[in-house]
Design an enzyme around this catalytic site. Structure first.
Site, PDB file in Angstrom:
ATOM      1  N   HIS A 231      61.340 -30.946  47.872  1.00 39.81           N
ATOM      2  CA  HIS A 231      60.119 -31.515  47.309  1.00 39.81           C
ATOM      3  C   HIS A 231      59.984 -31.087  45.857  1.00 39.81           C
ATOM      4  O   HIS A 231      60.024 -29.890  45.544  1.00 39.81           O
ATOM      5  CB  HIS A 231      58.904 -31.044  48.111  1.00 39.81           C
TER       6      HIS A 231
ATOM      7  N   ASP B 184      50.798 -31.416  52.299  1.00 36.33           N
ATOM      8  CA  ASP B 184      51.172 -30.515  51.209  1.00 36.33           C
ATOM      9  C   ASP B 184      49.959 -29.733  50.746  1.00 36.33           C
ATOM     10  O   ASP B 184      48.933 -30.325  50.399  1.00 36.33           O
ATOM     11  CB  ASP B 184      51.750 -31.325  50.044  1.00 36.33           C
TER      12      ASP B 184
ATOM     13  N   GLY C 121      50.108 -22.059  45.704  1.00 41.71           N
ATOM     14  CA  GLY C 121      49.446 -20.854  46.197  1.00 41.71           C
ATOM     15  C   GLY C 121      48.000 -21.015  46.600  1.00 41.71           C
ATOM     16  O   GLY C 121      47.298 -20.012  46.807  1.00 41.71           O
TER      17      GLY C 121
ATOM     18  N   GLY D 292      55.651 -24.147  49.863  1.00 40.70           N
ATOM     19  CA  GLY D 292      56.219 -23.443  48.721  1.00 40.70           C
ATOM     20  C   GLY D 292      56.387 -21.968  49.011  1.00 40.70           C
ATOM     21  O   GLY D 292      57.451 -21.510  49.430  1.00 40.70           O
TER      22      GLY D 292
ATOM     23  N   ASP E 119      57.608 -31.235  42.609  1.00 43.58           N
ATOM     24  CA  ASP E 119      56.263 -31.485  42.093  1.00 43.58           C
ATOM     25  C   ASP E 119      56.318 -31.727  40.595  1.00 43.58           C
ATOM     26  O   ASP E 119      56.652 -30.817  39.823  1.00 43.58           O
ATOM     27  CB  ASP E 119      55.352 -30.285  42.382  1.00 43.58           C
TER      28      ASP E 119
ATOM     29  N   GLY F 215      47.744 -29.470  41.543  1.00 46.67           N
ATOM     30  CA  GLY F 215      47.824 -28.881  40.218  1.00 46.67           C
ATOM     31  C   GLY F 215      48.430 -27.502  40.193  1.00 46.67           C
ATOM     32  O   GLY F 215      49.054 -27.114  39.202  1.00 46.67           O
TER      33      GLY F 215
END
Length: 219
Positions: free
Chosen positions: A34, A176, A146, A198, A36, A143
């Site tokens: 993935h 996500d 975490g 992530g 981003d 954006g």
């Protein structure tokens, strides 16, 4: 209930070792990579351009799942497809004509995805469902990595699953944002087919990736 596809977000990887990181993900059992893409305008961050995607392409055979958080999005579709993107996902808010954008992605030979932010209605799918190969539910506001998973996202996943099934759509339903081993099973139970993660994948370094991915799959 089958195991979900695991799509690690390289936003959380070691950027100094990106080629090695994507190769390690493939060895560890990831299903997609993935990517981003953020423009510092549509979302408050700046990340990966098409040249980086192109440079990464020889390092893995895994599909590149490119999430375009850019506006306007249309001028970038061809560049990311040419760089090696297999899936291109766009936000309805990132251009004036979502139907046209999805059609263009398919013309380029990629799978077309629609991304629903926490504040975006699922009803928008009804107008484009015949052009959609993937629906990405954002369980955080996009954006930054975490962030904490928004619990109301589970209901949204279920509502999108119901819409896709009612339409006979074979689109992948992806989630996500704040996805961890603790909430992955809940996402799948609500109807998700694919999980973007992530920190939950990359924490601990490459020696832990296989175990982290297995935990997200529920193994």
């Amino acid at each position: 209930m089958s195991a979900p596809l695991i799509c690690p977000s390289i936003l959380a990887s070691d950027f100094a070792r990106l080629g090695e990181e994507v190769a390690a993900l493939e060895s560890a059992g990831a299903d997609w990579v993935h990517v981003d893409v953020m423009d510092g305008h549509f979302v408050p961050n700046l990340t990966i351009g098409p040249d980086v995607v192109k440079a990464l392409r020889p390092h893995t055979r895994l599909p590149f799942d490119v999430h375009l958080m850019v506006a306007p999005v249309d001028p970038w579709l061809e560049a990311y497809r040419n760089a090696g993107a297999d899936v291109l996902s766009v936000h309805p808010e990132s251009g004036p004509h979502l139907h046209r954008t999805l059609g263009r992605i398919r013309e380029l030979g990629a799978r077309a995805g629609v991304v629903l932010n926490p504040g975006t209605s699922v009803g928008i799918l009804d107008e484009v469902i015949d052009l959609v190969d993937l629906v990405l539910i954002m369980s955080v506001n996009p954006g930054f990595g975490g962030q904490k998973f928004i619990p109301a996202s589970l209901d949204k996943i279920a509502r999108v699953r119901q819409r896709l099934d009612a339409a006979g759509s074979k689109a992948t339903l992806q989630v996500d944002g704040g996805v961890t081993a603790d909430n992955a099973a809940d996402c799948v139970a609500a109807g998700a087919d694919a999980l973007v993660a992530g920190t939950a994948v990359f924490r601990g370094g490459p020696s832990t990736y296989a175990d982290n991915i297995a935990a997200l799959k529920g193994h």
